[in-house]
Design a protein around this motif. Structure first.
Motif, PDB file in Angstrom:
ATOM      1  N   ARG A 137      36.418  38.556  33.865  1.00  0.00           N
ATOM      2  CA  ARG A 137      36.841  37.536  34.826  1.00  0.00           C
ATOM      3  C   ARG A 137      37.352  38.146  36.126  1.00  0.00           C
ATOM      4  O   ARG A 137      37.771  37.452  37.033  1.00  0.00           O
ATOM      5  N   GLN A 138      37.364  39.476  36.192  1.00  0.00           N
ATOM      6  CA  GLN A 138      37.816  40.149  37.416  1.00  0.00           C
ATOM      7  C   GLN A 138      36.849  41.274  37.758  1.00  0.00           C
ATOM      8  O   GLN A 138      36.189  41.828  36.882  1.00  0.00           O
ATOM      9  N   THR A 178      44.968  48.371  47.468  1.00  0.00           N
ATOM     10  CA  THR A 178      46.100  48.331  46.535  1.00  0.00           C
ATOM     11  C   THR A 178      45.854  47.577  45.233  1.00  0.00           C
ATOM     12  O   THR A 178      46.445  47.910  44.210  1.00  0.00           O
ATOM     13  N   ASP A 179      44.980  46.563  45.259  1.00  0.00           N
ATOM     14  CA  ASP A 179      44.782  45.765  44.041  1.00  0.00           C
ATOM     15  C   ASP A 179      43.566  46.269  43.263  1.00  0.00           C
ATOM     16  O   ASP A 179      42.433  46.176  43.737  1.00  0.00           O
ATOM     17  N   ALA A 180      43.811  46.782  42.065  1.00  0.00           N
ATOM     18  CA  ALA A 180      42.706  47.312  41.262  1.00  0.00           C
ATOM     19  C   ALA A 180      41.835  46.189  40.701  1.00  0.00           C
ATOM     20  O   ALA A 180      40.650  46.391  40.433  1.00  0.00           O
ATOM     21  N   PRO A 211      36.022  34.199  41.503  1.00  0.00           N
ATOM     22  CA  PRO A 211      36.241  32.751  41.647  1.00  0.00           C
ATOM     23  C   PRO A 211      35.477  31.965  40.579  1.00  0.00           C
ATOM     24  O   PRO A 211      34.386  32.354  40.172  1.00  0.00           O
ATOM     25  N   GLU A 212      36.076  30.858  40.157  1.00  0.00           N
ATOM     26  CA  GLU A 212      35.525  30.055  39.066  1.00  0.00           C
ATOM     27  C   GLU A 212      34.049  29.667  39.290  1.00  0.00           C
ATOM     28  O   GLU A 212      33.225  29.782  38.392  1.00  0.00           O
ATOM     29  N   ILE A 215      28.755  44.833  36.499  1.00  0.00           N
ATOM     30  CA  ILE A 215      27.747  45.555  35.696  1.00  0.00           C
ATOM     31  C   ILE A 215      28.443  46.553  34.763  1.00  0.00           C
ATOM     32  O   ILE A 215      28.236  46.549  33.549  1.00  0.00           O
ATOM     33  N   GLY A 216      29.270  47.401  35.352  1.00  0.00           N
ATOM     34  CA  GLY A 216      29.911  48.447  34.559  1.00  0.00           C
ATOM     35  C   GLY A 216      30.986  47.904  33.621  1.00  0.00           C
ATOM     36  O   GLY A 216      31.196  48.432  32.530  1.00  0.00           O
ATOM     37  N   LEU A 217      31.671  46.843  34.063  1.00  0.00           N
ATOM     38  CA  LEU A 217      32.722  46.261  33.220  1.00  0.00           C
ATOM     39  C   LEU A 217      32.110  45.655  31.960  1.00  0.00           C
ATOM     40  O   LEU A 217      32.653  45.793  30.866  1.00  0.00           O
ATOM     41  N   GLU A 218      30.959  45.004  32.120  1.00  0.00           N
ATOM     42  CA  GLU A 218      30.256  44.507  30.932  1.00  0.00           C
ATOM     43  C   GLU A 218      29.765  45.685  30.089  1.00  0.00           C
ATOM     44  O   GLU A 218      29.923  45.682  28.855  1.00  0.00           O
TER      45      GLU A 218
END
Ligand SMILES: *Cc1c(COP(=O)(O)O)cnc(C)c1O
Length: 454
Positions: A16-17, A62-64, A69-70, A243-246
């Motif tokens: 989701r991010q 700063t934000d990893a 968005p939904e 892609i990589g997170l999945e």
């Protein structure tokens, strides 16, 4: 137990991010510079060209983690998760002890990873009351993806398509037009930049740099219009980290972790997309993974370019970026790497190369088509000529593992399919393609013109 070949995520397991690697990098990339003042770009410098949300993402160090968005997430669910595939066929063909996995982005409706960022950028434009967007496209993959995304979110799109591709790849133009986009061959007579180039060099067949200049110029002159880019910039790569997170979760399902992660490299978005979530563990947990960006030997910015501030386009309208570059007026040879023929590398990747986290690998044209053919015959998928570079690098690594007699896990990104690139395969099969060695003088001449800001 029957061996499993493909790994999918349950719908509720789709990330989701997105992941912003800059927040975790020990040495941050140098700032982009305003092309006029040569001062670091601010939000106010970016927003005349780009939408605000993407401009903020571009400058975010700063934000990893950044929320998807939904409405974008809903669109992602139409084709994600994409499968992670164990390439048993290719392993067997190579006789390698390596375990080869690929993340198959070619299953998106448009046939490549490009849709992951196109949907996000179209969404943000719509949110901000933008009605029209402009962009450039080389081989046509980005233009095709954005045409669909623009349609999905109700935006009018004008695409400047590099003339050589406009002529060589008519079907991508048809796809864009079918989605309702206006497609203009670049250089064109419809912008100042295009008219100047055509007056000086009437036969010029275009480059991505020129097409970007034209698209930016039109966006700046049209009310309620923003320019949208398909690669190179940080926010584009951010969107591609899906892609990589999945893949990270799917490799877990396969019970393995990659020793080598490979992506082909144009401006770096599919490479960054597959690799940054894994590189996070190298930076934070000290994992020992090798990251390879496979580029065409004819456009070797990662291995033979210089690290210097350069423009993203030919006319010098975009911010100046600190990057490995062959010079912004580099005109690539007419090879079939399509989407990999861009002169520069993007600021994040350039810093990561300097810091030794990853490396570039040059692949000659014939080796890329040999690899593509072996992959097609052993896995049943015709890869995009761009993706073929990642396959060639994978084969090199798999054969090295065989020679050394070690088992390694290799993961690569199959960024797209090549079903609309069959003219290139025809030429390869007919023996009409050759390798192209880029003379050092050409590189030297181009980079000598760059202003030395680092
Ligand atoms: C555009 C494209 C590329 C190159 O772009 P990156 O931003 O480097 O990923 C690679 N493969 C395919 C299929 C493409 O369409």
């Amino acid at each position: 137990m029957e061996r499993q070949k493909r790994f999918f995520l349950e719908e509720n397991a789709i990330p989701r991010q997105w992941y912003n690697i800059v927040a975790d990098m020990k040495t941050k990339p140098l700032p982009m510079l305003n092309p006029v003042t040569k001062k670091p770009m601010t939000l106010d410098d970016m927003t005349p060209i780009f939408n605000r949300a993407c401009s903020e993402q571009e400058l975010n160090t700063t934000d990893a983690w950044i929320d998807i968005p939904e409405q974008v997430y809903e669109m992602y669910k139409n084709y994600r998760s994409t499968p992670l595939v164990r390439a048993y066929g290719l392993e067997k063909a190579l006789g390698t002890p390596a375990h080869i996995y690929f993340k198959n982005e070619s299953v998106s409706p448009i046939g490549s990873h490009k849709l992951n960022s196109a949907l996000a950028q179209a969404y943000y434009c719509k949110q901000e009351g933008v009605t029209n967007i402009t962009t450039e496209t080389g081989a046509g993959q980005w233009g095709a993806a954005l045409s669909y995304a623009a349609r999905a979110f109700g935006l009018e799109l004008a695409v400047f398509m590099v003339k050589v591709s406009y002529e060589q790849k008519p079907y991508r133009r048809s796809i864009m037009q079918t989605f309702g986009a206006q497609v203009i061959a670049s250089p064109s007579m419809s912008t100042k930049v295009g008219r100047k180039i055509l007056t000086e060099t009437p036969n010029y067949r275009g480059s991505l740099g020129t097409a970007i200049s034209e698209a930016v110029e039109l966006a700046m002159q049209t009310p309620n219009c923003k320019y949208v880019l398909g690669s190179v910039l940080n926010h584009v790569t951010l969107h591609q980290t899906i892609i990589g997170l999945e893949a990270e979760k799917q490799m877990e399902m396969a019970g393995e972790y990659p020793d080598v992660v490979i992506g082909c490299f144009g401006g770096g978005s599919n490479f960054g997309g597959i690799s940054f979530p894994f590189m996070r563990h190298t930076i934070i947990d000290g994992k020992d993974t090798k990251f390879i960006a496979a580029e065409p030997a004819s456009c070797p910015k990662l291995t033979r370019g210089v690290f210097q501030y350069d423009f993203g386009d030919e006319a010098g309208l975009t911010p100046m970026m600190p990057m490995f570059t062959l010079g912004h007026d580099f005109a690539p040879a007419h090879i079939h790497a399509g989407g990999l023929r861009y002169h520069g590398a993007g600021t994040i990747v350039s810093q990561l190369i300097k810091d030794g986290y990853m490396e570039g690998m040059d692949i000659p044209q014939l080796e890329s088509f040999q690899a593509a053919t072996l992959f097609a015959q052993s896995e049943g998928i015709i890869p995009a000529p761009e993706s073929a570079h990642a396959i060639a690098a994978t084969i090199r690594e798999a054969l090295k593992a065989k020679e050394e007699g070690v088992q390694k896990n290799i993961l690569f990104c199959l960024s797209g399919h090549g079903l609309i690139d069959m003219t290139a395969y025809d030429q390869y099969n007919a023996g009409d393609l050759t390798n192209y060695d880029l003379p050092q003088e050409v590189i030297d001449q181009n980079v000598a013109k760059l202003e030395k800001l680092v």
